[in-house]
Design an enzyme around this catalytic site. Structure first.
Site, PDB file in Angstrom:
ATOM      1  N   HIS A   1       0.840  -1.204   0.000  1.00 24.01           N
ATOM      2  CA  HIS A   1       0.000   0.000   0.000  1.00 24.01           C
ATOM      3  C   HIS A   1       0.874   1.253   0.000  1.00 24.01           C
ATOM      4  O   HIS A   1       0.643   2.185  -0.760  1.00 24.01           O
ATOM      5  CB  HIS A   1      -0.877   0.055   1.262  1.00 24.01           C
ATOM      6  CG  HIS A   1      -1.925  -1.004   1.352  1.00 24.01           C
ATOM      7  ND1 HIS A   1      -2.136  -1.739   2.495  1.00 24.01           N
ATOM      8  CD2 HIS A   1      -2.845  -1.442   0.460  1.00 24.01           C
ATOM      9  CE1 HIS A   1      -3.148  -2.579   2.309  1.00 24.01           C
ATOM     10  NE2 HIS A   1      -3.593  -2.435   1.076  1.00 24.01           N
TER      11      HIS A   1
ATOM     12  N   LYS B   1     -15.275  -8.289   3.755  1.00 22.80           N
ATOM     13  CA  LYS B   1     -14.203  -8.686   4.670  1.00 22.80           C
ATOM     14  C   LYS B   1     -14.493  -8.158   6.073  1.00 22.80           C
ATOM     15  O   LYS B   1     -14.815  -6.988   6.240  1.00 22.80           O
ATOM     16  CB  LYS B   1     -12.862  -8.082   4.220  1.00 22.80           C
ATOM     17  CG  LYS B   1     -12.443  -8.407   2.797  1.00 22.80           C
ATOM     18  CD  LYS B   1     -11.115  -7.693   2.494  1.00 22.80           C
ATOM     19  CE  LYS B   1     -10.737  -7.744   1.020  1.00 22.80           C
ATOM     20  NZ  LYS B   1      -9.653  -6.798   0.688  1.00 22.80           N
TER      21      LYS B   1
ATOM     22  N   ARG C   1      -2.024  -6.025  -8.460  1.00 30.55           N
ATOM     23  CA  ARG C   1      -0.942  -6.947  -8.138  1.00 30.55           C
ATOM     24  C   ARG C   1      -0.794  -8.034  -9.178  1.00 30.55           C
ATOM     25  O   ARG C   1       0.307  -8.460  -9.485  1.00 30.55           O
ATOM     26  CB  ARG C   1      -1.223  -7.636  -6.787  1.00 30.55           C
ATOM     27  CG  ARG C   1      -0.822  -6.830  -5.609  1.00 30.55           C
ATOM     28  CD  ARG C   1      -1.458  -7.364  -4.369  1.00 30.55           C
ATOM     29  NE  ARG C   1      -2.909  -7.198  -4.439  1.00 30.55           N
ATOM     30  CZ  ARG C   1      -3.690  -7.168  -3.385  1.00 30.55           C
ATOM     31  NH1 ARG C   1      -3.184  -7.332  -2.180  1.00 30.55           N
ATOM     32  NH2 ARG C   1      -4.976  -6.991  -3.525  1.00 30.55           N
TER      33      ARG C   1
ATOM     34  N   SER D   1      -3.041  -7.506   2.794  1.00 26.76           N
ATOM     35  CA  SER D   1      -3.353  -7.390   4.221  1.00 26.76           C
ATOM     36  C   SER D   1      -3.676  -8.765   4.803  1.00 26.76           C
ATOM     37  O   SER D   1      -3.296  -9.072   5.934  1.00 26.76           O
ATOM     38  CB  SER D   1      -4.542  -6.453   4.429  1.00 26.76           C
ATOM     39  OG  SER D   1      -4.224  -5.148   4.025  1.00 26.76           O
TER      40      SER D   1
END
Ligand code: ADP
Length: 158
Positions: free
Chosen positions: A17, A41, A90, A128
């Site tokens: 990040h 989430k 990503r 994360s």
């Protein structure tokens, strides 16, 4: 290049990040890093903790501001009068979802543009969730998160 919003859950912030934040801050005049709740989430860190972590890691970057918003990204963007959203990519696996989100956001608000920043290859494996998984099993997360937030993250798992 005006203002931009970098949205995410940042639960917790990672070196991946921060890399996106640093690189984007050099391109835009002002960057708002926005914590948005992701209903898919369940968060481990509170909003306050996430705000604090993001503030710590960006304290040296003058044109970055941290905010929290509950609701749709396009609503937040409208309120801030910002029409540029930055997302990190990503892998191909990110692409499908982010592509869909970008199109939905533009459908909801035709003014919104989404800009994709390609991950630094050093961090392409980093998320994360990976940080939380490694930390929960007692693994070493020192290389995965900025040093300013290491203690705050580990405090959750001790
Ligand atoms: P995560 O997917 O790690 O749980 P977020 O939901 O907070 O993180 O993601 C916010 C944004 O940051 C998304 O656009 C995501 O693609 C991007 N991002 C997350 N990790 C990285 C990384 N290692 N490299 C590049 N972009 C990333």
């Amino acid at each position: 290049m005006g203002m931009a919003i970098y949205p995410g859950s940042f639960d917790p912030v990672t070196k991946g990040h921060l890399d996106i934040i640093e690189r984007t801050s050099k391109i835009v005049d002002e960057l708002i890093v926005a914590i948005l709740e992701n209903p898919r989430k369940k968060a481990v860190f509170t909003i306050e903790e996430r705000l604090e972590m993001l503030r710590r890691v960006t304290s040296g970057i003058e044109n970055v501001r941290i905010e929290y918003f509950q609701g749709l990204l396009i609503e937040f963007a409208k309120r801030k009068k910002v029409n540029l959203v930055v997302k990190g990519l990503r892998a191909i696996s990110d692409f499908e979802f982010e592509f869909q989100m970008a199109l939905v956001n533009r459908k909801l608000d035709p003014q919104i543009e989404t800009l994709f920043m390609v991950t630094n290859s050093k961090y392409s494996y980093l998320s994360s969730s990976i940080v939380k998984e490694v930390a929960s099993f007692g693994g070493d997360i020192r290389d995965l998160v900025p040093p300013e937030v290491y203690d705050m993250i580990m405090a959750k798992y001790s």
